[in-house]
Design a protein around this motif. Structure first.
Motif, short mmCIF file in Angstrom:
data_model
loop_
_atom_site.label_atom_id
_atom_site.label_comp_id
_atom_site.label_asym_id
_atom_site.label_seq_id
_atom_site.Cartn_x
_atom_site.Cartn_y
_atom_site.Cartn_z
N GLN A 47 5.44 -0.18 0.40
CA GLN A 47 5.54 -0.22 -1.05
C GLN A 47 6.12 -1.54 -1.54
O GLN A 47 6.65 -2.32 -0.74
CB GLN A 47 6.32 1.00 -1.51
N ASP A 102 0.85 -1.18 0.00
CA ASP A 102 0.00 0.00 0.00
C ASP A 102 0.89 1.24 0.00
O ASP A 102 2.10 1.13 -0.25
CB ASP A 102 -0.99 -0.01 1.18
N ARG A 103 0.34 2.37 0.30
CA ARG A 103 1.11 3.62 0.29
C ARG A 103 2.28 3.57 1.27
O ARG A 103 3.35 4.08 1.00
CB ARG A 103 0.18 4.78 0.64
N GLN A 131 -3.67 -2.67 -1.45
CA GLN A 131 -4.81 -1.88 -0.97
C GLN A 131 -4.58 -0.39 -1.20
O GLN A 131 -3.44 0.09 -1.19
CB GLN A 131 -5.09 -2.16 0.50
N ALA A 132 -5.68 0.31 -1.43
CA ALA A 132 -5.66 1.75 -1.63
C ALA A 132 -6.71 2.38 -0.72
O ALA A 132 -7.81 1.85 -0.57
CB ALA A 132 -5.94 2.10 -3.09
N TRP A 133 -6.34 3.51 -0.12
CA TRP A 133 -7.21 4.23 0.82
C TRP A 133 -7.56 5.60 0.23
O TRP A 133 -6.74 6.21 -0.46
CB TRP A 133 -6.47 4.48 2.13
N ASP A 134 -8.76 6.09 0.56
CA ASP A 134 -9.06 7.50 0.27
C ASP A 134 -8.09 8.37 1.04
O ASP A 134 -7.69 8.02 2.16
CB ASP A 134 -10.48 7.85 0.78
N GLU A 135 -7.69 9.45 0.44
CA GLU A 135 -6.80 10.38 1.15
C GLU A 135 -7.42 11.75 1.19
O GLU A 135 -8.15 12.14 0.37
CB GLU A 135 -5.44 10.44 0.46
N VAL A 168 -11.71 2.06 1.58
CA VAL A 168 -10.51 1.28 1.29
C VAL A 168 -10.93 0.21 0.28
O VAL A 168 -12.01 -0.37 0.39
CB VAL A 168 -9.96 0.58 2.56
#
Length: 117
Positions: A40, A36-37, A113-117, A93
């Motif tokens: 990496q 994820d962010r 995984q990717a999350w709203d930022e 997510v």
């Protein structure tokens, strides 16, 4: 061919926040890599064995948020699924997992995984 993977336990465990049921799907020596962010591809977060995996599942499925399996495909000794999640404040997510199986148990999983930022 080994024991069949229980995709319904995966779905029920995720959507009902049942970390114990989810842990039952993993082999004793399973490994999970999370990208994820913050973790990496060159340095993923890695959990080895049921002890570390159990702590991660307890953390994730103990949070105040919804979890939904969007898609799940099982083909021989490979499983892929997408999971969408939402926190009460609206942050979302999306996670995609690819898993290898042995005798119906997860032995290797990669989560992106990717999350709203």
């Amino acid at each position: 061919m080994g024991t069949a993977f229980d995709a319904e336990t995966l779905r029920r465990g995720i959507e009902s926040h049942d970390a114990k049921a989810l842990l039952s799907l993993y082999a004793d020596d399973a490994e999970i890599r999370v990208v994820d962010r913050n973790s990496q591809p060159s340095r993923p977060m890695v959990m080895h064995g049921q002890g570390e995996i159990s702590r991660m599942l307890d953390d994730v499925y103990g949070r105040d948020m919804t979890h939904k399996v969007e898609q799940c495909v099982v083909q021989e000794d490979t499983v892929a699924y997408t999971e969408s999640c939402e926190y009460p404040d609206g942050v979302r997510v999306l996670a995609s997992s690819m898993m290898s199986l042995k005798d119906g148990k997860i032995v290797d999983q990669t989560v992106v995984q990717a999350w709203d930022e």
